[in-house]
Design a protein around this motif. Structure first.
Motif, PDB file in Angstrom:
ATOM      1  N   ALA A 360       0.821  -1.222   0.000  1.00 18.37           N
ATOM      2  CA  ALA A 360       0.000   0.000   0.000  1.00 18.37           C
ATOM      3  C   ALA A 360       0.852   1.268   0.000  1.00 18.37           C
ATOM      4  O   ALA A 360       0.661   2.142  -0.867  1.00 18.37           O
ATOM      5  CB  ALA A 360      -0.966  -0.014   1.188  1.00 18.37           C
ATOM      6  N   PRO A 361       1.805   1.448   0.929  1.00 17.21           N
ATOM      7  CA  PRO A 361       2.640   2.660   0.844  1.00 17.21           C
ATOM      8  C   PRO A 361       3.503   2.695  -0.411  1.00 17.21           C
ATOM      9  O   PRO A 361       3.867   3.775  -0.880  1.00 17.21           O
ATOM     10  CB  PRO A 361       3.490   2.587   2.121  1.00 17.21           C
ATOM     11  CG  PRO A 361       3.416   1.178   2.581  1.00 17.21           C
ATOM     12  CD  PRO A 361       2.087   0.668   2.149  1.00 17.21           C
ATOM     13  N   ILE A 436      -4.861   4.138   1.487  1.00 16.23           N
ATOM     14  CA  ILE A 436      -4.526   5.192   2.446  1.00 16.23           C
ATOM     15  C   ILE A 436      -4.472   4.643   3.858  1.00 16.23           C
ATOM     16  O   ILE A 436      -3.540   4.935   4.635  1.00 16.23           O
ATOM     17  CB  ILE A 436      -5.550   6.344   2.346  1.00 16.23           C
ATOM     18  CG1 ILE A 436      -5.372   7.105   1.032  1.00 16.23           C
ATOM     19  CG2 ILE A 436      -5.430   7.296   3.530  1.00 16.23           C
ATOM     20  CD1 ILE A 436      -4.036   7.803   0.890  1.00 16.23           C
ATOM     21  N   ARG A 437      -5.458   3.835   4.216  1.00 15.04           N
ATOM     22  CA  ARG A 437      -5.503   3.300   5.580  1.00 15.04           C
ATOM     23  C   ARG A 437      -4.331   2.355   5.840  1.00 15.04           C
ATOM     24  O   ARG A 437      -3.700   2.410   6.894  1.00 15.04           O
ATOM     25  CB  ARG A 437      -6.833   2.591   5.821  1.00 15.04           C
ATOM     26  CG  ARG A 437      -7.983   3.544   6.040  1.00 15.04           C
ATOM     27  CD  ARG A 437      -7.893   4.177   7.412  1.00 15.04           C
ATOM     28  NE  ARG A 437      -8.750   5.360   7.520  1.00 15.04           N
ATOM     29  CZ  ARG A 437      -8.956   6.013   8.659  1.00 15.04           C
ATOM     30  NH1 ARG A 437      -8.368   5.620   9.758  1.00 15.04           N
ATOM     31  NH2 ARG A 437      -9.730   7.093   8.677  1.00 15.04           N
ATOM     32  N   ARG A 438      -4.050   1.456   4.896  1.00 11.69           N
ATOM     33  CA  ARG A 438      -2.933   0.529   5.102  1.00 11.69           C
ATOM     34  C   ARG A 438      -1.597   1.266   5.138  1.00 11.69           C
ATOM     35  O   ARG A 438      -0.693   0.890   5.897  1.00 11.69           O
ATOM     36  CB  ARG A 438      -2.931  -0.551   4.028  1.00 11.69           C
ATOM     37  CG  ARG A 438      -3.999  -1.611   4.244  1.00 11.69           C
ATOM     38  CD  ARG A 438      -3.779  -2.834   3.382  1.00 11.69           C
ATOM     39  NE  ARG A 438      -4.635  -3.928   3.817  1.00 11.69           N
ATOM     40  CZ  ARG A 438      -4.526  -5.179   3.394  1.00 11.69           C
ATOM     41  NH1 ARG A 438      -3.583  -5.489   2.506  1.00 11.69           N
ATOM     42  NH2 ARG A 438      -5.322  -6.123   3.841  1.00 11.69           N
ATOM     43  N   SER A 439      -1.475   2.298   4.333  1.00 12.37           N
ATOM     44  CA  SER A 439      -0.257   3.115   4.405  1.00 12.37           C
ATOM     45  C   SER A 439      -0.137   3.737   5.794  1.00 12.37           C
ATOM     46  O   SER A 439       0.958   3.764   6.384  1.00 12.37           O
ATOM     47  CB  SER A 439      -0.287   4.208   3.335  1.00 12.37           C
ATOM     48  OG  SER A 439      -0.330   3.650   2.041  1.00 12.37           O
ATOM     49  N   GLY A 440      -1.258   4.220   6.300  1.00  7.38           N
ATOM     50  CA  GLY A 440      -1.250   4.773   7.655  1.00  7.38           C
ATOM     51  C   GLY A 440      -0.923   3.724   8.703  1.00  7.38           C
ATOM     52  O   GLY A 440      -0.211   4.007   9.680  1.00  7.38           O
ATOM     53  N   PHE A 441      -1.414   2.508   8.513  1.00  7.14           N
ATOM     54  CA  PHE A 441      -1.118   1.442   9.468  1.00  7.14           C
ATOM     55  C   PHE A 441       0.383   1.160   9.508  1.00  7.14           C
ATOM     56  O   PHE A 441       0.979   1.023  10.586  1.00  7.14           O
ATOM     57  CB  PHE A 441      -1.857   0.157   9.085  1.00  7.14           C
ATOM     58  CG  PHE A 441      -3.365   0.254   9.130  1.00  7.14           C
ATOM     59  CD1 PHE A 441      -3.990   1.258   9.851  1.00  7.14           C
ATOM     60  CD2 PHE A 441      -4.135  -0.663   8.440  1.00  7.14           C
ATOM     61  CE1 PHE A 441      -5.372   1.347   9.878  1.00  7.14           C
ATOM     62  CE2 PHE A 441      -5.521  -0.590   8.468  1.00  7.14           C
ATOM     63  CZ  PHE A 441      -6.143   0.421   9.191  1.00  7.14           C
ATOM     64  N   VAL A 442       1.008   1.069   8.317  1.00  4.52           N
ATOM     65  CA  VAL A 442       2.446   0.788   8.255  1.00  4.52           C
ATOM     66  C   VAL A 442       3.223   1.917   8.922  1.00  4.52           C
ATOM     67  O   VAL A 442       4.137   1.673   9.726  1.00  4.52           O
ATOM     68  CB  VAL A 442       2.890   0.588   6.792  1.00  4.52           C
ATOM     69  CG1 VAL A 442       4.412   0.501   6.705  1.00  4.52           C
ATOM     70  CG2 VAL A 442       2.247  -0.665   6.219  1.00  4.52           C
ATOM     71  N   SER A 473      -6.395  13.365   2.935  1.00  8.47           N
ATOM     72  CA  SER A 473      -5.346  12.724   2.141  1.00  8.47           C
ATOM     73  C   SER A 473      -5.504  13.041   0.663  1.00  8.47           C
ATOM     74  O   SER A 473      -4.512  13.266  -0.051  1.00  8.47           O
ATOM     75  CB  SER A 473      -5.377  11.207   2.354  1.00  8.47           C
ATOM     76  OG  SER A 473      -5.160  10.872   3.705  1.00  8.47           O
ATOM     77  N   ALA A 474      -6.760  13.053   0.184  1.00  7.57           N
ATOM     78  CA  ALA A 474      -7.004  13.365  -1.224  1.00  7.57           C
ATOM     79  C   ALA A 474      -6.530  14.774  -1.558  1.00  7.57           C
ATOM     80  O   ALA A 474      -5.882  15.004  -2.602  1.00  7.57           O
ATOM     81  CB  ALA A 474      -8.487  13.222  -1.545  1.00  7.57           C
ATOM     82  N   ALA A 499      -5.611  15.023 -13.396  1.00 12.97           N
ATOM     83  CA  ALA A 499      -6.503  14.052 -14.042  1.00 12.97           C
ATOM     84  C   ALA A 499      -5.951  12.638 -13.927  1.00 12.97           C
ATOM     85  O   ALA A 499      -6.708  11.675 -13.777  1.00 12.97           O
ATOM     86  CB  ALA A 499      -6.703  14.434 -15.501  1.00 12.97           C
ATOM     87  N   MET A 500      -4.618  12.505 -13.993  1.00 16.11           N
ATOM     88  CA  MET A 500      -4.006  11.181 -13.926  1.00 16.11           C
ATOM     89  C   MET A 500      -4.212  10.519 -12.569  1.00 16.11           C
ATOM     90  O   MET A 500      -4.348   9.289 -12.475  1.00 16.11           O
ATOM     91  CB  MET A 500      -2.512  11.283 -14.243  1.00 16.11           C
ATOM     92  CG  MET A 500      -2.196  11.603 -15.701  1.00 16.11           C
ATOM     93  SD  MET A 500      -0.416  11.765 -15.992  1.00 16.11           S
ATOM     94  CE  MET A 500       0.149  10.121 -15.550  1.00 16.11           C
ATOM     95  N   VAL A 501      -4.259  11.297 -11.505  1.00 16.34           N
ATOM     96  CA  VAL A 501      -4.427  10.702 -10.167  1.00 16.34           C
ATOM     97  C   VAL A 501      -5.892  10.697  -9.722  1.00 16.34           C
ATOM     98  O   VAL A 501      -6.197  10.244  -8.622  1.00 16.34           O
ATOM     99  CB  VAL A 501      -3.577  11.452  -9.120  1.00 16.34           C
ATOM    100  CG1 VAL A 501      -2.097  11.366  -9.467  1.00 16.34           C
ATOM    101  CG2 VAL A 501      -4.014  12.911  -8.985  1.00 16.34           C
ATOM    102  N   MET A 502      -6.786  11.197 -10.587  1.00 16.97           N
ATOM    103  CA  MET A 502      -8.186  11.287 -10.198  1.00 16.97           C
ATOM    104  C   MET A 502      -8.819   9.931  -9.862  1.00 16.97           C
ATOM    105  O   MET A 502      -9.665   9.858  -8.966  1.00 16.97           O
ATOM    106  CB  MET A 502      -8.986  12.006 -11.287  1.00 16.97           C
ATOM    107  CG  MET A 502     -10.334  12.538 -10.804  1.00 16.97           C
ATOM    108  SD  MET A 502     -10.228  13.547  -9.276  1.00 16.97           S
ATOM    109  CE  MET A 502      -9.216  14.916  -9.843  1.00 16.97           C
ATOM    110  N   PRO A 503      -8.470   8.818 -10.538  1.00 19.17           N
ATOM    111  CA  PRO A 503      -9.050   7.529 -10.114  1.00 19.17           C
ATOM    112  C   PRO A 503      -8.743   7.181  -8.664  1.00 19.17           C
ATOM    113  O   PRO A 503      -9.504   6.438  -8.038  1.00 19.17           O
ATOM    114  CB  PRO A 503      -8.403   6.529 -11.084  1.00 19.17           C
ATOM    115  CG  PRO A 503      -8.090   7.328 -12.308  1.00 19.17           C
ATOM    116  CD  PRO A 503      -7.696   8.680 -11.787  1.00 19.17           C
ATOM    117  N   VAL A 504      -7.638   7.696  -8.154  1.00 15.79           N
ATOM    118  CA  VAL A 504      -7.308   7.476  -6.746  1.00 15.79           C
ATOM    119  C   VAL A 504      -7.970   8.539  -5.870  1.00 15.79           C
ATOM    120  O   VAL A 504      -8.521   8.242  -4.804  1.00 15.79           O
ATOM    121  CB  VAL A 504      -5.777   7.498  -6.538  1.00 15.79           C
ATOM    122  CG1 VAL A 504      -5.431   7.458  -5.054  1.00 15.79           C
ATOM    123  CG2 VAL A 504      -5.137   6.340  -7.278  1.00 15.79           C
ATOM    124  N   VAL A 505      -7.947   9.768  -6.334  1.00 18.31           N
ATOM    125  CA  VAL A 505      -8.390  10.885  -5.507  1.00 18.31           C
ATOM    126  C   VAL A 505      -9.913  10.947  -5.383  1.00 18.31           C
ATOM    127  O   VAL A 505     -10.445  11.250  -4.300  1.00 18.31           O
ATOM    128  CB  VAL A 505      -7.840  12.212  -6.092  1.00 18.31           C
ATOM    129  CG1 VAL A 505      -8.506  13.417  -5.437  1.00 18.31           C
ATOM    130  CG2 VAL A 505      -6.331  12.271  -5.907  1.00 18.31           C
TER     131      VAL A 505
END
Length: 819
Positions: A360-361, A436-442, A473-474, A499-505
C-alpha cells in the motif's frame, strides 16, 4: 524445498511477467529529465509490487488448472476414524452468543447423524468478561448444557493462544485432535469426518487447514468481501494447497490440529522489546504453522470449503480495525522470517503477509513520485500500468472461469457475470481507501504505535470514523501533484497530472459518503429495511416514544396521556397472562419486540422474570440494548436480531407476546407454528394486532383494495380475519382462552389522520411506497379508512400452547369472547 513442475512454473512465470513490466516502465521513463536515484527508486518499488501481482496472477491460473484437472487425480474421501478422540473448541470473547449457540447445535446434530458424537467433545472456551455478557452467554448456551463443556476464564491471560494453552494443560492429554473454531465459525460434521480420516492415516500430519467461505452479510462492505472471496478464493486456495504442499499455512480457525503437534508450539515467547515490533505475536497462527513444519510435522491446506464458514466484518470501521491489528502482526513477522530452521515455503507465507501491507505505501509513493513530475515518464509508461491492471484482474477472471464450468444454464452464467461486475465496482471504489488506511497502518507501526489486542466481540464502530482523513489525504495528494507542475510547468500540465491521479483521488474525496454507503444494509428483507428506516421516526412522532412503543395507543377509561395509552396494551397482556397462568411467568419472549418497550414494562412488573426479544431490525436491536443498559435491565432483558420463524436456541417461554408483528409473516398458520416453537408446554401466547372483522368474501372491491394498500404500505405478509386466526390456532392444538375487540379504545380522528387522508393517496399515486416514510403514510391512511369502514378489528387473542401431558380428545377448549 523441492521445485515441483507447478512451483517451477510459478517462479519462472512470475519473474518473467514482473521483469517484462519493469522493462516497459524503464523504457517509458524520461531518463534525461529524471534524477537517476529517483528513477532507481521508482523501478525498485514498482518491481516489488509487480512481482507480487505477477505471483498472484500466475497462482490463480495454477489454481484454475488444478480445479479443472480430471476427478481421478483428486484424493477420494476416506471413511471416518472414530477411534481417535477429537475436541471441538469454540473460542469466544464477547461475541454475540446466540448465533454461536445455533451453530454449535447444528454441528452436534451433524455429529449424531454421522456417528461421531461418541468420539467428539465440544468445548466452549470463553474469555468473555462482565456479568451481563456472561449471563447472556450462559442463557444462550443453557439448552446445550448437557451436550457441551463451557468454561470461562475469570482472568484471561495470553489472549487466544493463552486460552488454547490452558485447555491443553487441563484436557489435552485426553484427545488426539482438536478442531479450532472462532465464535463466528461453523463447520460441517461430514467435512470434519474427512479431515479426521486424513489425520488418522498420516501420523506426521500435524495440521489440516480447511478453506473458508464467508456467509452473506447485510452491508455492502460485507457483500464486497464475500464476492471477492467467492470469485478469487477457490482458485487461490487450490493454488496455495498445490504450491505449498506439506508446508501449508494456518489461519487461526476452521482447522484440525493434532494435539501433540500443537502442544510443541503453543507457547510462543513474546518478542523482545516494546510493542509494536516487540511483545506478544499478534498474528500467531502463521508462526505456529511455520514452527510446526520446522518440527517435522506436515501442514496441509484442504482447498474444499464445503461446510466451513465464517462471518465478514459488517462495517468499514470493523474491517479496518481488524486490518490494523493484522498489519502490526504481519509486520512483526519481519523479525521472525529469518528464524533458523523454517521451511522455505513457510518463509514465503510470512513474506506474502508482510508484503500485503507494504504494497500500500509503495503504491502511494509511486502515485506521488510519478504524478508530481519528480519522475518524468513518457506515454510509453502507460503500458506498464495497463499490464499491472491486467494482472490485477486475472484472478477474478480465473475465478469466473472456475465457476462457469459448473454452470449449465445461461441464467446462472448471467448472475456470475453480474457478480464479477459488482465485485470490480465495489473493490475499485474501496481500493483507494484501503491504500490510504494501510499506508497509515504501516507508518503507525514504524512510528512505534501499538494497536493492542481487540477481540472481535469487543470491537465497536468508532463514532469518529467518518472518512474525513481520506478526504484530507485526497487534498494532500492533489497539492503534492499539482504544485510542482505549476512551479516548473504550465497550468495545462498541472491539470493533466491532477486528471491522472483522479481515479485514486475521487473515491477519497467522496469517502465520507462512500463509507456510509458501504456500511448500509443490502438486505432484501422488506420488513427489516422498513423498520431500520422508520423506527427512529416512529419514536419521535405521535407521542408514544416515551413508552418506547411502536404500536397504537389504547385510550381506555381513565387514560389521559399518550404515554399511558401506548403502555396500556402491555397492561392488558400482563393481566391476560396472570389470569391464564395463575402465576407470574418465569420467561417472557416478545416476537417482533421493537425497541423493547413492552419487555421493559413487563420487567418492572415481574423483576424476577427473564425477558427475550426478537426482531429483524438491526436498528431496533441496537436501540433496545441501549435502553436496557440505561435502565439497568441488560441482565434481565436479552435482544436478538433474527427472524422469529427460524429455529432458535432461546429457552422456551411461559409467555410469548406479539404486538403488531404476526402480520409480517407469510400467513397466520406460519406464525402460529413459529410461536409454538418459542412456547413452553402449556405456555400462553398473546397476540395484539390488526385483523379483519369479517372474511374476504364479505368485502366489497373497494374494501379489498383498502386492505391490499394497507398490506403493501406496511410490508405485511397477510391480513387474516380474527375468527379464521382462532380456528387455525385450534387446528394446531392451541386452546383459545379469550378474544378481545380493542376498536373502542382507538382514536381515528387525530390531526395526523386527517393529514394522511390527503397525503396517503397522493404518495401512492406518485409511486413513492418504495420509500419507508411514504409507505407508512400510504399504509396508515388505508388502515384508518378500513377501521372507519368497519372492516378491521384491532384484536387481542389469548391462546394456550399444547401441554405435553394433556393430549387427545380429553383436552377442554375454553374460550371467552369480549366485545
Amino acid at each position: 524445498m523441492m521445485l515441483t513442475p507447478a512451483r517451477r512454473l510459478h517462479v519462472l512465470a512470475s519473474l518473467g511477467l514482473a521483469g517484462a513490466l519493469v522493462a516497459m516502465l524503464w523504457h517509458g521513463l524520461d531518463m534525461a529529465a529524471t534524477h537517476p536515484a529517483l528513477a532507481a527508486v521508482v523501478l525498485v518499488l514498482f518491481a516489488a509490487n509487480a512481482l507480487w501481482l505477477s505471483a498472484a496472477a500466475v497462482a490463480a491460473l495454477i489454481g484454475l488448472w488444478t480445479m479443472q484437472s480430471p476427478p481421478a487425480r483428486r484424493e477420494l474421501p476416506r471413511p471416518p476414524a472414530p477411534m481417535q478422540r477429537c475436541a471441538i473448541l469454540w473460542l469466544v470473547c464477547g461475541e454475540p452468543p446466540e448465533p454461536m449457540a445455533q451453530r454449535i447445535k447444528a454441528l452436534l446434530d451433524g455429529l449424531d447423524r454421522s456417528g461421531q458424537s461418541q468420539s467428539c467433545t465440544v468445548f466452549v472456551l470463553s474469555d468473555t468478561q462482565g456479568a451481563q455478557a456472561l449471563a447472556r452467554e450462559a442463557a444462550a448456551l443453557a439448552p446445550l448444557k448437557n451436550r457441551i463443556i463451557w468454561r470461562n476464564r475469570t482472568a484471561p491471560e495470553g489472549r487466544k493462544p493463552g486460552n488454547l494453552h490452558d485447555w491443553l494443560i487441563d484436557h489435552g492429554d485426553a484427545f488426539d485432535t482438536m478442531l479450532v473454531l472462532d465464535a463466528d465459525s461453523s463447520f460441517d460434521a461430514a467435512r470434519l469426518a474427512d479431515m479426521r480420516s486424513m489425520m488418522a492415516q498420516d501420523a506426521q500430519l500435524g495440521l489440516v487447514q480447511a478453506a473458508i467461505r464467508l456467509r452473506p452479510g447485510d452491508s455492502r462492505i460485507a457483500a464486497m468481501q464475500r464476492l471477492s472471496a467467492r470469485l478469487c478464493g477457490p482458485v487461490f486456495v487450490h493454488a496455495l494447497a498445490r504450491l505449498s504442499g506439506d508446508a501449508g499455512n494456518y489461519w487461526g480457525h476452521n482447522a484440525l490440529l493434532r494435539v501433540a503437534a500443537f502442544a510443541q508450539v503453543s507457547q510462543l515467547a513474546p518478542l523482545s522489546g516494546p510493542a509494536p515490533f516487540g511483545g506478544p505475536v499478534l498474528s500467531h497462527d502463521f508462526i505456529e504453522a511455520a514452527l510446526m513444519r520446522a518440527a517435522g510435522w506436515r501442514v496441509r491446506i484442504a482447498p474444499d470449503a464445503r461446510g466451513s464458514l465464517e462471518d465478514a466484518p459488517e462495517t468499514v470501521s470493523g474491517h479496518l480495525r481488524r486490518d490494523r491489528r493484522w498489519a502490526q502482526g504481519n509486520l512483526q513477522h519481519l523479525r521472525l522470517i529469518g528464524r533458523r530452521g523454517l521451511h522455505p515455503a513457510s518463509r514465503l507465507h510470512l513474506l506474502a503477509g508482510i508484503h500485503s501491507y507494504l504494497s500500500a505505501p509503495i503504491w502511494l509513493a509511486l502515485v506521488l513520485l510519478m504524478g508530481s513530475g519528480a519522475v518524468h515518464a513518457s506515454a510509453q509508461a502507460i503500458w506498464s500500468l495497463l499490464g499491472a491492471l491486467v494482472l490485477l484482474v486475472v484472478p477474478k477472471f480465473a475465478g469466473v472461469a472456475a465457476h462457469r464450468r459448473t454452470m449449465r444454464h445461461a441464467a446462472s452464467r448471467r448472475i456470475l457475470w453480474r457478480a464479477l461486475v459488482a465485485e470490480l465496482w465495489l473493490t475499485t471504489l474501496f481500493a483507494p481507501i484501503g491504500m490510504i488506511r494501510r499506508s497509515g497502518f504501516v507508518l503507525s507501526v514504524l512510528a512505534g504505535k501499538d494497536a493492542g489486542w481487540n477481540p472481535s466481540g469487543q470491537v465497536v464502530r468508532r463514532a469518529g470514523f467518518t472518512g474525513r482523513g481520506e478526504q484530507i489525504s485526497a487534498v494532500g495528494i492533489l497539492i503534492a501533484v499539482i504544485t510542482p507542475q505549476m512551479l516548473i510547468g504550465t497550468s495545462a500540465t498541472a491539470l493533466l497530472s491532477a486528471a491522472m491521479v483522479m481515479p485514486v483521488v475521487a473515491p477519497l474525496l467522496a469517502a465520507h459518503w462512500l463509507i456510509r454507503w458501504l456500511d448500509d444494509s443490502t438486505t432484501h428483507d422488506p420488513v427489516a429495511r422498513y423498520y431500520d428506516a422508520s423506527t427512529t421516526r416512529f419514536l419521535a412522532v405521535g407521542g408514544s416514544g416515551a413508552a418506547l412503543a411502536i404500536h397504537r395507543p389504547l385510550w381506555a377509561d381513565g387514560i389521559t396521556s399518550t404515554e399511558a395509552a401506548a403502555a396500556h396494551a402491555n397492561d392488558l397482556i400482563a393481566n391476560a397472562a396472570l389470569s391464564a397462568l395463575g402465576r407470574t411467568p418465569e420467561r417472557v419472549c416478545d416476537l417482533g419486540c421493537g425497541v423493547g418497550g413492552s419487555l421493559f414494562h413487563l420487567a418492572r412488573l415481574w423483576p424476577n422474570a427473564q425477558m427475550a426479544g426478537i426482531t429483524l431490525s438491526a436498528t431496533q436491536v441496537q436501540l433496545a440494548r441501549m435502553h436496557a443498559r440505561a435502565r439497568g435491565l441488560s441482565q434481565q432483558c436479552t435482544f436478538v436480531q433474527s427472524d422469529f420463524t427460524l429455529p432458535t436456541t432461546l429457552p422456551r417461554a411461559d409467555l410469548v407476546l406479539a404486538i403488531e408483528s404476526h402480520v409480517h409473516t407469510d400467513s397466520a398458520s406460519r406464525f402460529l407454528e413459529a410461536a409454538r416453537a418459542h412456547l413452553a408446554p402449556g405456555g400462553i401466547l398473546v397476540v395484539v394486532d390488526d385483523m379483519l372483522a369479517r372474511t374476504d368474501d364479505h368485502l366489497s372491491p373497494r374494501e379489498r383494495a383498502l386492505v391490499r394498500t394497507f398490506a403493501r404500505g406496511w410490508r405485511l405478509g397477510h391480513v387474516t380475519p380474527r375468527r379464521t386466526f382462532v380456528t387455525r390456532a385450534q387446528a394446531l392444538g392451541y386452546d383459545a382462552l379469550a378474544e378481545h375487540d380493542l376498536n373502542p379504545m382507538l382514536r381515528l380522528d387525530r390531526k395526523r389522520d386527517h393529514a394522511l387522508r390527503l397525503a396517503g393517496p397522493v404518495a401512492d399515486w406518485l409511486g413513492l411506497t418504495r420509500f419507508a416514510v411514504f409507505a407508512n403514510m400510504v399504509g396508515g391512511n388505508a388502515l384508518t379508512q378500513a377501521y372507519r369502514a368497519g372492516i378491521m378489528s384491532y384484536s387481542m387473542v389469548v391462546l394456550r400452547a399444547p401441554d405435553a401431558a394433556q393430549t387427545g380428545p380429553d383436552r377442554q377448549t375454553r374460550r371467552q369472547v369480549a366485545a
